[in-house]
Design a protein around this motif. Structure first.
Motif, mmCIF file in Angstrom:
data_model
loop_
_atom_site.group_PDB
_atom_site.id
_atom_site.type_symbol
_atom_site.label_atom_id
_atom_site.label_comp_id
_atom_site.label_asym_id
_atom_site.label_seq_id
_atom_site.Cartn_x
_atom_site.Cartn_y
_atom_site.Cartn_z
ATOM 1 N N VAL A 52 0.840 -1.198 0.000
ATOM 2 C CA VAL A 52 0.000 0.000 0.000
ATOM 3 C C VAL A 52 0.875 1.249 0.000
ATOM 4 O O VAL A 52 1.824 1.348 0.777
ATOM 5 N N LYS A 53 0.565 2.170 -0.890
ATOM 6 C CA LYS A 53 1.166 3.512 -0.855
ATOM 7 C C LYS A 53 0.141 4.438 -0.210
ATOM 8 O O LYS A 53 -1.022 4.446 -0.612
ATOM 9 N N LEU A 54 0.602 5.192 0.762
ATOM 10 C CA LEU A 54 -0.291 6.098 1.474
ATOM 11 C C LEU A 54 -0.113 7.534 1.003
ATOM 12 O O LEU A 54 0.965 7.919 0.528
ATOM 13 N N LYS A 55 -1.170 8.303 1.146
ATOM 14 C CA LYS A 55 -1.097 9.724 0.839
ATOM 15 C C LYS A 55 -0.135 10.384 1.816
ATOM 16 O O LYS A 55 0.120 9.875 2.898
ATOM 17 N N ARG A 56 0.387 11.523 1.439
ATOM 18 C CA ARG A 56 1.266 12.302 2.317
ATOM 19 C C ARG A 56 0.408 13.228 3.163
ATOM 20 O O ARG A 56 -0.628 13.715 2.726
ATOM 21 N N ILE A 57 0.885 13.487 4.362
ATOM 22 C CA ILE A 57 0.198 14.437 5.251
ATOM 23 C C ILE A 57 0.323 15.828 4.658
ATOM 24 O O ILE A 57 1.389 16.224 4.197
ATOM 25 N N ASN A 58 -0.776 16.556 4.654
ATOM 26 C CA ASN A 58 -0.737 17.956 4.233
ATOM 27 C C ASN A 58 -0.193 18.774 5.393
ATOM 28 O O ASN A 58 -0.810 18.891 6.424
#
Length: 93
Positions: free
Chosen positions: A86-92
């Motif tokens: 799984v690739k996760l989104k980056r924290i804004n």
């Protein structure tokens, strides 16, 4: 805990990732663990992780759980279908 996740992954010498093994869990418990794991990884700025489930009935459900999770950017099933990367989104920030 995230410390356990990090130490497990670091011992494998793979940077910026984490592993969750769902073997032996019932479906409802596994679903909660996946949701908590992906959220913990996201807020710990871990962008790649692996979830191991084996080839049982849960493996087809796991793909849906990952796909529907708000922190998932993309995911891929292993060749045998027993795990997902799984690739996760980056924290804004």
């Amino acid at each position: 805990t995230m410390q356990d996740i990090r130490s497990t992954y670091n011992s494998l010498n793979k940077p910026r990732g984490a592993v969750l093994d769902l073997h032996g869990l019932i479906t409802h418990t596994a679903w909660k663990k996946v949701a908590n794991f992906l959220e913990s990884c996201y807020y710990s700025d871990i962008t790649n992780c692996k979830i191991i489930c084996g080839q049982g009935a849960m493996s087809s459900e796991l793909g849906e759980w990952i796909r529907l999770n708000r922190y998932t950017k993309s995911y891929k099933s292993s060749h045998c279908g027993g795990s997902y990367t799984v690739k996760l989104k980056r924290i804004n920030k």
